[in-house]
Design an enzyme around this catalytic site. Sequence first.
Site, short mmCIF file in Angstrom:
data_model
loop_
_atom_site.label_atom_id
_atom_site.label_comp_id
_atom_site.label_asym_id
_atom_site.label_seq_id
_atom_site.Cartn_x
_atom_site.Cartn_y
_atom_site.Cartn_z
N ASN A 170 0.90 -1.24 -0.01
CA ASN A 170 -0.06 -0.10 -0.08
C ASN A 170 0.80 1.19 0.01
O ASN A 170 2.13 1.27 0.45
CB ASN A 170 -0.97 0.08 1.16
CG ASN A 170 -1.83 1.04 0.84
OD1 ASN A 170 -2.97 1.08 0.39
ND2 ASN A 170 -1.66 2.23 1.84
N ILE A 173 -0.62 8.81 1.45
CA ILE A 173 0.21 10.01 1.85
C ILE A 173 -0.47 10.21 3.49
O ILE A 173 -1.62 10.49 3.50
CB ILE A 173 -0.02 11.18 0.95
CG1 ILE A 173 0.29 11.05 -0.12
CG2 ILE A 173 0.62 12.49 1.70
CD1 ILE A 173 -0.17 11.98 -1.22
N TYR A 174 0.28 10.14 4.16
CA TYR A 174 0.17 10.48 5.80
C TYR A 174 1.02 11.47 6.34
O TYR A 174 2.59 10.98 6.32
CB TYR A 174 0.18 9.11 6.52
CG TYR A 174 -0.49 8.02 5.67
CD1 TYR A 174 -1.80 7.99 5.34
CD2 TYR A 174 0.11 6.93 5.51
CE1 TYR A 174 -2.40 6.72 4.89
CE2 TYR A 174 -0.40 5.90 4.80
CZ TYR A 174 -1.89 5.82 4.51
OH TYR A 174 -2.28 4.64 3.93
N ARG A 175 1.06 12.62 6.76
CA ARG A 175 1.74 13.40 7.44
C ARG A 175 2.79 13.06 8.56
O ARG A 175 2.13 11.86 9.23
CB ARG A 175 1.14 14.88 7.71
CG ARG A 175 0.36 14.61 9.00
CD ARG A 175 -0.40 16.00 9.38
NE ARG A 175 -0.92 15.72 10.66
CZ ARG A 175 -2.33 16.04 11.02
NH1 ARG A 175 -3.00 16.51 10.12
NH2 ARG A 175 -2.86 15.93 12.26
N TRP A 188 -1.40 8.04 9.82
CA TRP A 188 -2.37 7.32 9.17
C TRP A 188 -3.72 7.21 9.95
O TRP A 188 -3.82 6.68 11.02
CB TRP A 188 -1.82 5.98 8.63
CG TRP A 188 -1.13 5.03 9.63
CD1 TRP A 188 -1.62 4.76 10.90
CD2 TRP A 188 -0.03 4.46 9.31
NE1 TRP A 188 -0.89 3.85 11.46
CE2 TRP A 188 0.26 3.66 10.52
CE3 TRP A 188 0.89 4.18 8.41
CZ2 TRP A 188 1.40 2.53 10.74
CZ3 TRP A 188 1.85 3.44 8.56
CH2 TRP A 188 2.29 2.61 9.59
N GLU A 234 -1.55 1.24 -5.24
CA GLU A 234 -1.28 2.38 -5.98
C GLU A 234 -0.18 2.50 -7.10
O GLU A 234 -0.23 3.33 -7.96
CB GLU A 234 -1.02 3.38 -4.70
CG GLU A 234 -2.10 3.77 -4.06
CD GLU A 234 -2.47 2.85 -2.81
OE1 GLU A 234 -1.60 1.75 -2.70
OE2 GLU A 234 -3.44 2.97 -2.05
N ASP A 283 -4.78 22.07 9.40
CA ASP A 283 -5.17 21.25 8.72
C ASP A 283 -5.78 21.73 7.29
O ASP A 283 -6.05 22.98 7.35
CB ASP A 283 -5.93 20.25 9.25
CG ASP A 283 -5.56 18.85 8.80
OD1 ASP A 283 -5.66 18.49 7.62
OD2 ASP A 283 -5.19 17.96 9.71
#
Length: 486
Positions: A170, A173-175, A188, A234, A283
């Site tokens: 997988n 995009i997770y900051r 996530w 992806e 955010d």
Amino acid sequence: MAHADLRAFLDVLEGRRELVRVREPVSVDLEISAITDRVSKSPGGGPALLFERPEGFDVPVLINALGSTSRMKLALEVDSLDAFGERIDALVEGGAPTSLLEKIKMLPRLKDLADLFPAQVKKGACQEVVERDRPSLLSLPIIKCWPKDAGRYITLPLVFTHDPETGKRNCGIYRMQVFDGTTAAMHWQVHKHGAHHHRRAGERGRRLEVACAIGADPALVFAAAAPLPDDVDEMFLAGFVRREPVPLVRGVTVDVQVPAAAEYVLEGYVDPGETRREGPFGDHTGYYSLADDYPIFHLTCITHRRNPIYQTTIVGPPPMEDYYIGKAIERVFLPIMKRQLPEIVDINMPAEGIFHNLILVSMRKRYPGHARKVMHAIWGMGQAMFSKIIVVVDEDVDVQDVRQTTWKALNHIDPERDIEFVMGPIDVLDHSSRLPHYGSHMGVDATRKWPSEGFNREWPEEIRHDPATLELIDRKWSKYGLARGE
Ligand SMILES: Cc1cc2nc3c(=O)[nH]c(=O)nc-3n(C[C@H](O)[C@H](O)[C@H](O)COP(=O)(O)O)c2cc1C
Ligand SMILES: [Mn+2]
């Protein structure tokens, strides 16, 4: 021709004057963010920015690379996002073959597709420099975005993990909030695939290996952000966009494949059970998302290209770069949505609704209650489950025209009759729901109501000029002594 890497894409942008190099020294603390915010609020989203001299670092910072419709099209190498959606739709067409003949007919197509799966390569530019002895996140020009952010954030990492049960890859995009040289939060959210892999690893009492790529061909960024179903790779989507497979190379300290041409790769792991306070963070709602506990990424190795470029983004009051990424996703996935719901004509997620707060849907209504069926189907579709408000209108309404949609929808609703509330999963970023992750959604049926829906009054006709008069005044316009009113 696919963009080979981020640099090739930047060359394209530069050739089209879509990239501005900022040579003035700037601070990674708030200054880059404030400049970028102002630029991205200019008409069309402003240019991509390459800050060549971030103070204290000898690595340039790239931001707003995808922050316009034209750059999003260059990224996906298409003239129109809708046409690209049709290409994706053709991919889904047909479904599973039911007869031998169908199977045989599908073979060439399957072979073409097989050629788009990621290609494993032995060497990658992303590993030209390997920092394994004492790697430190503090060596990267990671920006602080907003004054009240809890720290510096890696805002555009492509986070790669494998499902501990199936081995499937997988990428999302997770900051990542930097805590110190070797740890960062891994944001996530509970609904996302990375979190699912982490849960599965935890059930086995194992740590999850993670690799985060920063700076790659923008097709990869698009694919990482796209709301793909469980277990759809992806990197296959990225290969499909590029019409060429994504070359992947094995990490140095982790058994995770990473994009070979990435600028940076952060290798490490996330332990089960271990969390730390993350946030607040300014955010894409335009508000600081609340602090919460998130898993911790432990860094084991940094690899990078020679003379790397650090790519980042900021989110905040819309519109910003993420709006253009999201808009491309909306356009590209519309045909797939229509495959499940052919009655849908168009959808629009206006910038002010930050994707999850508002979807406007136009449809061809065929039976009583049809608009409500469409709402509920959307709430049942992947990440569209987060849609806080869904407004459904008839097909004559152009949902891309928000003023027209508002005008017509407001005219058409009897609120008590046409609005329904349902409970369901809520986007993690929603600060209004009574519980985190769980709250209400609102569906507005703003279609014309039919007698079969219990509406027995007359439905009025929309006002329009008669064509003959319009034609007459067109002809005579110059005689009226008026400016050319369009
Ligand atoms: C700039 C940007 C930042 C994002 N930050 C996060 C984040 O911090 N946490 C998160 O769960 N999703 C974040 N997302 C959204 C996910 O990347 C997106 O939902 C993606 O489809 C998740 O992939 P997955 O379904 O494979 O988990 C971000 C998206 C963008 C474009
Ligand atoms: Mn996924």
